[in-house]
Motif scaffolding. Structure first.
Motif, PDB file in Angstrom:
ATOM      1  N   VAL A   1     -56.570 -45.120  -4.125  1.00  0.00           N
ATOM      2  CA  VAL A   1     -55.589 -43.538  -3.402  1.00  0.00           C
ATOM      3  C   VAL A   1     -55.125 -44.468  -2.569  1.00  0.00           C
ATOM      4  N   THR A   2     -53.881 -43.676  -1.528  1.00  0.00           N
ATOM      5  CA  THR A   2     -53.355 -43.994  -0.260  1.00  0.00           C
ATOM      6  C   THR A   2     -52.555 -42.389  -0.319  1.00  0.00           C
ATOM      7  N   ALA A   3     -53.069 -42.861   0.840  1.00  0.00           N
ATOM      8  CA  ALA A   3     -52.587 -41.159   2.032  1.00  0.00           C
ATOM      9  C   ALA A   3     -51.384 -42.086   3.294  1.00  0.00           C
ATOM     10  N   SER A   4     -49.586 -41.317   3.062  1.00  0.00           N
ATOM     11  CA  SER A   4     -48.407 -41.806   3.620  1.00  0.00           C
ATOM     12  C   SER A   4     -48.054 -40.350   4.489  1.00  0.00           C
ATOM     13  N   VAL A   5     -47.398 -41.301   5.321  1.00  0.00           N
ATOM     14  CA  VAL A   5     -46.288 -40.682   5.983  1.00  0.00           C
ATOM     15  C   VAL A   5     -45.061 -41.209   6.265  1.00  0.00           C
ATOM     16  N   ALA A   6     -44.192 -40.280   5.995  1.00  0.00           N
ATOM     17  CA  ALA A   6     -43.234 -40.916   6.313  1.00  0.00           C
ATOM     18  C   ALA A   6     -42.517 -40.934   7.776  1.00  0.00           C
ATOM     19  N   PRO A   7     -41.441 -41.784   7.781  1.00  0.00           N
ATOM     20  CA  PRO A   7     -40.476 -41.865   8.593  1.00  0.00           C
ATOM     21  C   PRO A   7     -40.799 -40.958   9.756  1.00  0.00           C
ATOM     22  N   LYS A   8     -39.363 -39.776   9.172  1.00  0.00           N
ATOM     23  CA  LYS A   8     -38.955 -39.284   9.980  1.00  0.00           C
ATOM     24  C   LYS A   8     -40.688 -37.969  10.135  1.00  0.00           C
ATOM     25  N   HIS A   9     -41.855 -37.943  10.208  1.00  0.00           N
ATOM     26  CA  HIS A   9     -43.040 -37.456  10.225  1.00  0.00           C
ATOM     27  C   HIS A   9     -43.634 -37.837  11.619  1.00  0.00           C
ATOM     28  N   LEU A  10     -43.268 -39.445  11.172  1.00  0.00           N
ATOM     29  CA  LEU A  10     -44.645 -40.241  12.381  1.00  0.00           C
ATOM     30  C   LEU A  10     -44.162 -39.313  13.657  1.00  0.00           C
ATOM     31  N   GLY A  11     -43.620 -39.226  13.867  1.00  0.00           N
ATOM     32  CA  GLY A  11     -42.775 -38.707  15.296  1.00  0.00           C
ATOM     33  C   GLY A  11     -43.382 -37.830  15.937  1.00  0.00           C
ATOM     34  N   LEU A  12     -43.898 -36.846  15.316  1.00  0.00           N
ATOM     35  CA  LEU A  12     -44.509 -35.464  15.477  1.00  0.00           C
ATOM     36  C   LEU A  12     -45.967 -35.874  15.779  1.00  0.00           C
ATOM     37  N   PHE A  13     -46.953 -37.214  14.688  1.00  0.00           N
ATOM     38  CA  PHE A  13     -48.302 -37.806  15.073  1.00  0.00           C
ATOM     39  C   PHE A  13     -48.031 -38.479  16.522  1.00  0.00           C
ATOM     40  N   LYS A  14     -47.191 -38.807  17.180  1.00  0.00           N
ATOM     41  CA  LYS A  14     -47.013 -40.048  17.666  1.00  0.00           C
ATOM     42  C   LYS A  14     -47.164 -38.880  19.091  1.00  0.00           C
ATOM     43  N   ARG A  15     -46.088 -37.895  19.541  1.00  0.00           N
ATOM     44  CA  ARG A  15     -46.572 -37.097  19.804  1.00  0.00           C
ATOM     45  C   ARG A  15     -47.525 -36.011  20.838  1.00  0.00           C
ATOM     46  N   GLU A  16     -48.481 -35.591  19.588  1.00  0.00           N
ATOM     47  CA  GLU A  16     -49.716 -34.964  19.530  1.00  0.00           C
ATOM     48  C   GLU A  16     -50.949 -36.023  19.923  1.00  0.00           C
ATOM     49  N   GLY A  17     -50.584 -37.278  20.225  1.00  0.00           N
ATOM     50  CA  GLY A  17     -51.406 -38.576  20.569  1.00  0.00           C
ATOM     51  C   GLY A  17     -52.445 -39.190  19.019  1.00  0.00           C
ATOM     52  N   TYR A  18     -51.876 -39.315  17.822  1.00  0.00           N
ATOM     53  CA  TYR A  18     -52.995 -39.699  16.942  1.00  0.00           C
ATOM     54  C   TYR A  18     -52.341 -40.933  15.832  1.00  0.00           C
ATOM     55  N   ASP A  19     -53.421 -41.875  16.911  1.00  0.00           N
ATOM     56  CA  ASP A  19     -52.621 -42.993  16.237  1.00  0.00           C
ATOM     57  C   ASP A  19     -53.071 -43.397  14.737  1.00  0.00           C
ATOM     58  N   LEU A  20     -52.840 -43.268  13.838  1.00  0.00           N
ATOM     59  CA  LEU A  20     -52.651 -44.016  11.998  1.00  0.00           C
ATOM     60  C   LEU A  20     -53.522 -45.258  12.391  1.00  0.00           C
ATOM     61  N   VAL A  21     -52.342 -46.080  12.940  1.00  0.00           N
ATOM     62  CA  VAL A  21     -52.814 -47.539  12.490  1.00  0.00           C
ATOM     63  C   VAL A  21     -54.848 -46.995  12.790  1.00  0.00           C
ATOM     64  N   ALA A  22     -55.315 -46.814  13.940  1.00  0.00           N
ATOM     65  CA  ALA A  22     -56.799 -46.812  14.410  1.00  0.00           C
ATOM     66  C   ALA A  22     -57.215 -45.881  13.510  1.00  0.00           C
ATOM     67  N   LEU A  23     -56.854 -45.374  12.177  1.00  0.00           N
ATOM     68  CA  LEU A  23     -57.861 -45.040  11.558  1.00  0.00           C
ATOM     69  C   LEU A  23     -59.031 -45.891  10.603  1.00  0.00           C
ATOM     70  N   THR A  24     -58.354 -47.372  10.217  1.00  0.00           N
ATOM     71  CA  THR A  24     -58.901 -48.033   9.800  1.00  0.00           C
ATOM     72  C   THR A  24     -60.428 -48.292  10.472  1.00  0.00           C
ATOM     73  N   GLY A  25     -60.827 -48.286   9.108  1.00  0.00           N
ATOM     74  CA  GLY A  25     -62.846 -48.031   8.976  1.00  0.00           C
ATOM     75  C   GLY A  25     -63.213 -47.150   9.172  1.00  0.00           C
ATOM     76  N   HIS A  26     -62.284 -45.803   9.350  1.00  0.00           N
ATOM     77  CA  HIS A  26     -63.149 -44.615   9.250  1.00  0.00           C
ATOM     78  C   HIS A  26     -63.072 -43.845   8.226  1.00  0.00           C
ATOM     79  N   GLN A  27     -64.122 -42.514   8.165  1.00  0.00           N
ATOM     80  CA  GLN A  27     -64.319 -41.699   7.125  1.00  0.00           C
ATOM     81  C   GLN A  27     -63.775 -40.395   7.148  1.00  0.00           C
ATOM     82  N   VAL A  28     -62.560 -40.362   6.374  1.00  0.00           N
ATOM     83  CA  VAL A  28     -61.935 -39.431   6.792  1.00  0.00           C
ATOM     84  C   VAL A  28     -61.305 -37.488   5.811  1.00  0.00           C
ATOM     85  N   ARG A  29     -60.859 -37.058   5.235  1.00  0.00           N
ATOM     86  CA  ARG A  29     -60.970 -36.209   4.226  1.00  0.00           C
ATOM     87  C   ARG A  29     -59.320 -35.978   4.589  1.00  0.00           C
TER      88      ARG A  29
END
Length: 256
Positions: free
Chosen positions: A202-230
């Motif tokens: 199972v994988t979750a994916s964020v397309a290039p056109k949506h990555l900017g929103l995460f960056k602008r709002e301070g979300y570091d997706l790579v830093a989720l490695t090792g974390h429990q998420v829903r």
């Protein structure tokens, strides 16, 4: 904590503070309930209760099977809103492709219909990139309802699935939970992998056109490695099961 709803009398009806930053869309009587998240107003327009997804009825769709508790969800919304006045508030896109209005709805006593359906366990949070208003409040209410196993949360059909290939259902809107074994940006796309084999897990994916929103709002997706998420969203097959993520509210960090 869930934001307290403070009621203020404005032009003979109540406007809760949670909706104060939204745009008012008028006040109407409710003539008909279509299902647990759709109704008809006095001007004969249909309104989709934005931000939630109630169990679905076929509504004339060939081969569509009624979801568990769909009729009960319709009945709950009927008891809450039918033949009453509602005020509309908009926090994003105002109309969907079916030409239904998209709005948050409040009764004159301040009852937020979306929040009430979530708290009673007859809807899940279902936000969109172009309609994120009040999603955080709804997620907190959903957590309360899920922990209490109210309504849909007591049925296996709506259970949060472990992020395992055999557990999630393709073609369904699912909530999945697990530890991110690896998160990476590959050719501009983010991949959140719940297993070691991206071809089957199972994988979750964020397309290039949506990555900017995460960056602008301070979300570091790579830093989720090792974390429990829903993660919530529709499950497609792309190698293994894949959930396409467009906005931050689709990912909840559970071990912060």
């Amino acid at each position: 904590m869930t934001r307290t709803l403070i009621l203020a009398l404005v032009v003979f009806w109540f406007v809760p503070s949670a909706a104060a930053e939204l745009d008012a869309g008028g006040r109407f009587p409710v003539l008909e309930i279509i299902d647990g998240d759709t109704l008809v107003l006095g001007d004969h327009s249909q309104v989709r209760l934005v931000g939630i997804q109630a169990p679905k009825l076929p509504l004339g769709r060939p081969g569509f099977k009624t979801w568990p508790l769909a009729r009960e969800a319709k009945q709950v919304l009927s008891e809450l809103a039918l033949d009453k006045m509602v005020s509309l508030f908009h926090g994003g896109r105002r109309q969907d492709r079916h030409r239904r209005r998209l709005a948050h709805l409040y009764l004159d006593d301040g009852t937020w219909l979306q929040g009430e359906m979530i708290l009673r366990g007859f809807a899940r949070v279902y936000s969109f990139l172009d309609n994120r208003a009040l999603a955080s409040e709804l997620l907190e209410m959903e957590e309360q309802s899920r922990k209490a196993r109210r309504g849909i949360w007591g049925l296996p059909y709506y259970h949060v699935r472990p992020a395992e290939p055999d557990a999630v259902k393709l073609g369904r809107f699912e909530l999945v939970v697990g530890k991110i074994t690896n998160a990476a940006i590959v050719r501009g796309r983010a991949y959140l992998n719940f297993g070691t084999d991206w071809r089957t897990d199972v994988t979750a994916s964020v397309a290039p056109k949506h990555l900017g929103l995460f960056k602008r709002e301070g979300y570091d997706l790579v830093a989720l490695t090792g974390h429990q998420v829903r993660v919530r969203g529709w499950v497609d097959k792309w190698n293994g099961p894949m959930i396409r993520v467009t906005h931050p509210e689709q990912i909840e960090l559970l071990d912060d």
